[in-house]
Scaffold this motif. Structure first.
Motif, PDB file in Angstrom:
ATOM      1  N   GLN A  38      -5.902  15.609   2.538  1.00  0.00           N
ATOM      2  CA  GLN A  38      -6.538  14.350   2.928  1.00  0.00           C
ATOM      3  C   GLN A  38      -5.666  13.208   2.419  1.00  0.00           C
ATOM      4  OE1 GLN A  38      -9.446  14.272   4.759  1.00  0.00           O
ATOM      5  NE2 GLN A  38      -9.183  12.067   4.938  1.00  0.00           N
ATOM      6  N   ALA A  39      -5.360  12.242   3.293  1.00  0.00           N
ATOM      7  CA  ALA A  39      -4.529  11.086   2.914  1.00  0.00           C
ATOM      8  C   ALA A  39      -5.415   9.861   2.698  1.00  0.00           C
ATOM      9  CB  ALA A  39      -3.506  10.815   4.002  1.00  0.00           C
ATOM     10  N   TYR A  40      -5.034   9.066   1.705  1.00  0.00           N
ATOM     11  CA  TYR A  40      -5.748   7.841   1.361  1.00  0.00           C
ATOM     12  C   TYR A  40      -4.739   6.724   1.095  1.00  0.00           C
ATOM     13  CZ  TYR A  40      -9.833  10.791   0.525  1.00  0.00           C
ATOM     14  OH  TYR A  40     -10.877  11.680   0.664  1.00  0.00           O
ATOM     15  N   GLY A  41      -5.108   5.507   1.461  1.00  0.00           N
ATOM     16  CA  GLY A  41      -4.292   4.342   1.123  1.00  0.00           C
ATOM     17  C   GLY A  41      -4.661   3.842  -0.263  1.00  0.00           C
ATOM     18  N   THR A  79      -1.636  11.577  -0.860  1.00  0.00           N
ATOM     19  CA  THR A  79      -2.121  12.758  -0.155  1.00  0.00           C
ATOM     20  C   THR A  79      -2.598  13.765  -1.185  1.00  0.00           C
ATOM     21  OG1 THR A  79      -0.555  12.398   1.645  1.00  0.00           O
ATOM     22  CG2 THR A  79      -1.551  14.575   1.497  1.00  0.00           C
ATOM     23  N   ASP A  94       9.184   5.617  -1.872  1.00  0.00           N
ATOM     24  CA  ASP A  94       9.538   4.456  -1.070  1.00  0.00           C
ATOM     25  C   ASP A  94      10.867   3.952  -1.612  1.00  0.00           C
ATOM     26  OD1 ASP A  94       9.922   1.861  -0.047  1.00  0.00           O
ATOM     27  OD2 ASP A  94       7.770   1.646   0.298  1.00  0.00           O
ATOM     28  N   VAL A 102       2.604  11.307  -3.501  1.00  0.00           N
ATOM     29  CA  VAL A 102       2.915  10.007  -2.921  1.00  0.00           C
ATOM     30  C   VAL A 102       4.388  10.064  -2.565  1.00  0.00           C
ATOM     31  CG1 VAL A 102       3.099   7.527  -3.315  1.00  0.00           C
ATOM     32  CG2 VAL A 102       1.181   8.795  -4.316  1.00  0.00           C
ATOM     33  N   GLU A 104       0.842  -1.194   0.000  1.00  0.00           N
ATOM     34  CA  GLU A 104       0.000   0.000   0.000  1.00  0.00           C
ATOM     35  C   GLU A 104       0.880   1.248   0.000  1.00  0.00           C
ATOM     36  OE1 GLU A 104      -3.816   0.660   2.460  1.00  0.00           O
ATOM     37  OE2 GLU A 104      -2.255   1.759   3.547  1.00  0.00           O
ATOM     38  N   LEU A 105       0.449   2.237  -0.754  1.00  0.00           N
ATOM     39  CA  LEU A 105       1.103   3.543  -0.756  1.00  0.00           C
ATOM     40  C   LEU A 105       0.091   4.573  -0.272  1.00  0.00           C
ATOM     41  CD1 LEU A 105       2.929   3.365  -4.191  1.00  0.00           C
ATOM     42  CD2 LEU A 105       3.961   3.156  -1.932  1.00  0.00           C
ATOM     43  N   THR A 106       0.588   5.667   0.284  1.00  0.00           N
ATOM     44  CA  THR A 106      -0.288   6.721   0.778  1.00  0.00           C
ATOM     45  C   THR A 106      -0.313   7.863  -0.224  1.00  0.00           C
ATOM     46  OG1 THR A 106       0.192   6.126   3.063  1.00  0.00           O
ATOM     47  CG2 THR A 106      -0.748   8.315   2.670  1.00  0.00           C
ATOM     48  N   ASP A 113      -4.093   0.597  -2.521  1.00  0.00           N
ATOM     49  CA  ASP A 113      -3.607  -0.784  -2.512  1.00  0.00           C
ATOM     50  C   ASP A 113      -2.941  -1.109  -3.839  1.00  0.00           C
ATOM     51  OD1 ASP A 113      -4.548  -1.316   0.053  1.00  0.00           O
ATOM     52  OD2 ASP A 113      -6.527  -1.875  -0.680  1.00  0.00           O
TER      53      ASP A 113
END
Length: 197
Positions: A137-140, A129, A166, A163, A125-127, A142
């Motif tokens: 607002q942040a969302y995951g 924003t 990573d 995002v 999963e990445l976040t 998948d």
């Protein structure tokens, strides 16, 4: 004029070639033509081929960018195939290690929808924003889902999608920004304020 036949020469050349093959086989410790099907060709071909992964070993294929891009595009297409007729106004890809930091003007009078997906070898999963000014607002998101995640944004209000990189993951992000008809907005019409205002 007499025509010479090449057959005796061909037969002689074939005999020499065949004897060379027979000599190579007789020196490998195997008998030829035992009638049991266990001649040298079976063991020689088995030893010269790379080992095949067994079905029980799971997915042994390495992550490939071309395959990941195709899966990501299928996920974006699946999200767009929702009965509406969105118009793509922008799209892009980025490596997970680079992240995403893109601003959108959201000009015009039609609402927007951001479809985003990721395909990686190690990140589940990445976040994402979404922000506008001080509001965010942040969302995951998948990674590897068969359908991209969708986020609604109103027209005339510039926004930013981010995002964070990573550095330990290998993979990519893919996104498309669409304009949609006002009647085709599904759910909250502004996923930045999450319809709390």
């Amino acid at each position: 004029m007499r025509i010479r036949h090449a057959l005796p020469l061909s037969v002689a050349a074939l005999a020499v070639l065949m004897s060379g093959c027979a000599d190579g086989r007789s020196g490998d410790g195997h008998s030829r033509g035992g009638g049991d099907g266990s001649g040298p060709s079976a063991s020689a071909s088995a030893s010269s081929q790379p080992p095949q992964p067994s079905a029980s070993s799971g997915n042994t294929r390495p992550w490939e960018p071309d395959d990941a891009l195709q899966r990501a595009e299928r996920a974006l297409d699946a999200a767009a195939d929702d009965g509406t007729e969105p118009e793509v106004v922008d799209s892009g890809t980025a490596y997970v290690g680079s992240g995403l930091d893109t601003s959108f003007s959201a000009s015009g009078d039609h609402p927007y929808r951001l479809d985003i997906t990721c395909d990686t070898d190690s990140v589940e999963e990445l976040t994402l924003t979404l922000s506008r000014g001080e509001e965010e607002q942040a969302y995951g998101v998948d990674c590897g889902d068969p359908e991209a995640d969708q986020f609604n944004l109103p027209a005339g209000k510039p926004f930013k999608a981010r995002v964070d990189p990573d550095k330990h993951g290998t993979g990519l992000l893919a996104w498309r920004l669409h304009t949609v008809a006002p009647g085709d907005v599904d759910g909250c019409d502004d996923d930045i304020d999450a319809c709390e205002n």
